[in-house]
Design an enzyme around this catalytic site. Sequence first.
Site, PDB file in Angstrom:
ATOM      1  N   HIS A  44       0.871  -1.181   0.000  1.00 50.55           N
ATOM      2  CA  HIS A  44       0.000   0.000   0.000  1.00 50.55           C
ATOM      3  C   HIS A  44       0.910   1.233   0.000  1.00 50.55           C
ATOM      4  O   HIS A  44       1.150   1.828   1.049  1.00 50.55           O
ATOM      5  CB  HIS A  44      -0.879  -0.039   1.248  1.00 50.55           C
ATOM      6  CG  HIS A  44      -1.979   0.962   1.254  1.00 50.55           C
ATOM      7  ND1 HIS A  44      -3.175   0.762   1.888  1.00 50.55           N
ATOM      8  CD2 HIS A  44      -2.072   2.203   0.704  1.00 50.55           C
ATOM      9  CE1 HIS A  44      -3.948   1.822   1.727  1.00 50.55           C
ATOM     10  NE2 HIS A  44      -3.289   2.718   1.017  1.00 50.55           N
ATOM     11  N   GLU A  71      -2.556  -1.562  -3.209  1.00 51.36           N
ATOM     12  CA  GLU A  71      -3.669  -0.775  -2.683  1.00 51.36           C
ATOM     13  C   GLU A  71      -3.313   0.704  -2.703  1.00 51.36           C
ATOM     14  O   GLU A  71      -2.145   1.064  -2.540  1.00 51.36           O
ATOM     15  CB  GLU A  71      -3.929  -1.139  -1.219  1.00 51.36           C
ATOM     16  CG  GLU A  71      -4.240  -2.575  -0.975  1.00 51.36           C
ATOM     17  CD  GLU A  71      -4.298  -2.873   0.520  1.00 51.36           C
ATOM     18  OE1 GLU A  71      -4.827  -3.931   0.851  1.00 51.36           O
ATOM     19  OE2 GLU A  71      -3.813  -2.068   1.332  1.00 51.36           O
ATOM     20  N   HIS A 191      -8.131  -5.747   7.109  1.00 52.56           N
ATOM     21  CA  HIS A 191      -7.901  -4.761   8.164  1.00 52.56           C
ATOM     22  C   HIS A 191      -8.167  -5.357   9.533  1.00 52.56           C
ATOM     23  O   HIS A 191      -9.275  -5.791   9.835  1.00 52.56           O
ATOM     24  CB  HIS A 191      -8.715  -3.473   7.997  1.00 52.56           C
ATOM     25  CG  HIS A 191      -7.844  -2.275   8.260  1.00 52.56           C
ATOM     26  ND1 HIS A 191      -7.470  -1.889   9.518  1.00 52.56           N
ATOM     27  CD2 HIS A 191      -7.211  -1.434   7.417  1.00 52.56           C
ATOM     28  CE1 HIS A 191      -6.669  -0.851   9.442  1.00 52.56           C
ATOM     29  NE2 HIS A 191      -6.468  -0.557   8.178  1.00 52.56           N
TER      30      HIS A 191
HETATM   31  N1  PXP Z   1      -6.658  -3.548   3.457  1.00 57.30           N
HETATM   32  C1  PXP Z   1      -6.389  -2.235   3.336  1.00 57.30           C
HETATM   33  C2  PXP Z   1      -7.141  -1.448   2.315  1.00 57.30           C
HETATM   34  C3  PXP Z   1      -5.411  -1.606   4.131  1.00 57.30           C
HETATM   35  O1  PXP Z   1      -5.166  -0.310   4.000  1.00 57.30           O
HETATM   36  C4  PXP Z   1      -4.703  -2.397   5.063  1.00 57.30           C
HETATM   37  C5  PXP Z   1      -3.624  -1.759   5.887  1.00 57.30           C
HETATM   38  O2  PXP Z   1      -2.594  -1.323   5.053  1.00 57.30           O
HETATM   39  C6  PXP Z   1      -5.020  -3.770   5.162  1.00 57.30           C
HETATM   40  C7  PXP Z   1      -6.007  -4.310   4.344  1.00 57.30           C
HETATM   41  C8  PXP Z   1      -4.318  -4.666   6.118  1.00 57.30           C
HETATM   42  O3  PXP Z   1      -4.634  -4.304   7.442  1.00 57.30           O
HETATM   43  P1  PXP Z   1      -3.779  -4.846   8.643  1.00 57.30           P
HETATM   44  O4  PXP Z   1      -2.392  -4.271   8.518  1.00 57.30           O
HETATM   45  O5  PXP Z   1      -4.500  -4.357   9.855  1.00 57.30           O
HETATM   46  O6  PXP Z   1      -3.754  -6.348   8.544  1.00 57.30           O
END
Ligand code: PXP
Length: 238
Positions: A44, A71, A191
């Site tokens: 990301h 992302e 997330h």
């Molecule tokens: N999905 C998105 C859109 C995110 O921004 C993130 C964090 O970068 C994640 C998934 C993954 O989240 P986590 O780091 O809490 O596992």
Amino acid sequence: MLTKLSVNINKIALLRNSRGNNVPDILKFASDCEAYGADGITVHPRPDERHIKYTDVFDLKKNVRTELNVEGYPDEKFLRMVIDAKPHQCTLVPDAPNALTSDNGWDTILHQVQLKEIVALLQENGIRVSLFINPEKKYLDAAKEINTDRIEFYTGPYAHHYSIDREDAISPFIQAAKHCLEIGLGVNAGHDLNLDNLAFFKQQIPNLLEVSIGHAFVKDCLYYGLENVVPMYKRLLN
Ligand code: PXP
């Protein structure tokens, strides 16, 4: 249905950047994740490049043998990079440029026209598109209109509510995932998923195609080691 585990390696890049050299090497970390069984790698890049740099995306595309998921917020610079690097999947998020982390899904009704154009542009370039979204029918219907291939459920609220009342926490996601099946949208999720809350999410959402997990995954690596953590997550999924 098998659910793919895509490991988000942002935090590995953050560690690397803190020293200004190439340690740890994110390409090696990504290929080790794959060797231990991960089905994909997620990054990301943010506008300040505080963890993943735009150049990392090109290097990863050359090295990742499974699937690369990129992302980000679709500003002009991000879209140019994605179209040039051609990851397998691009997940669009509505983050403000200085956001600490993603904390909401798209209002796909308000941004329908803009997103429809962007989704078409990415798909013309052979990139599968997913939209980060809250589990609400109206946003899913609008996402279908936009013609996205998949949606990624923002699972932060599920994770935060899980320890209080997991049935209540999962309920909107069950309804939304069923609706996705009916209207023909693929379902990803991400997330705050972790070793405690992932199995229940997977059991309740049978049409879950992919999860992307970063923060908890890296924390678990500190205690159990990468070679153990990938199979620990995979077991919860399949
Ligand atoms: N999905 C998105 C859109 C995110 O921004 C993130 C964090 O970068 C994640 C998934 C993954 O989240 P986590 O780091 O809490 O596992």
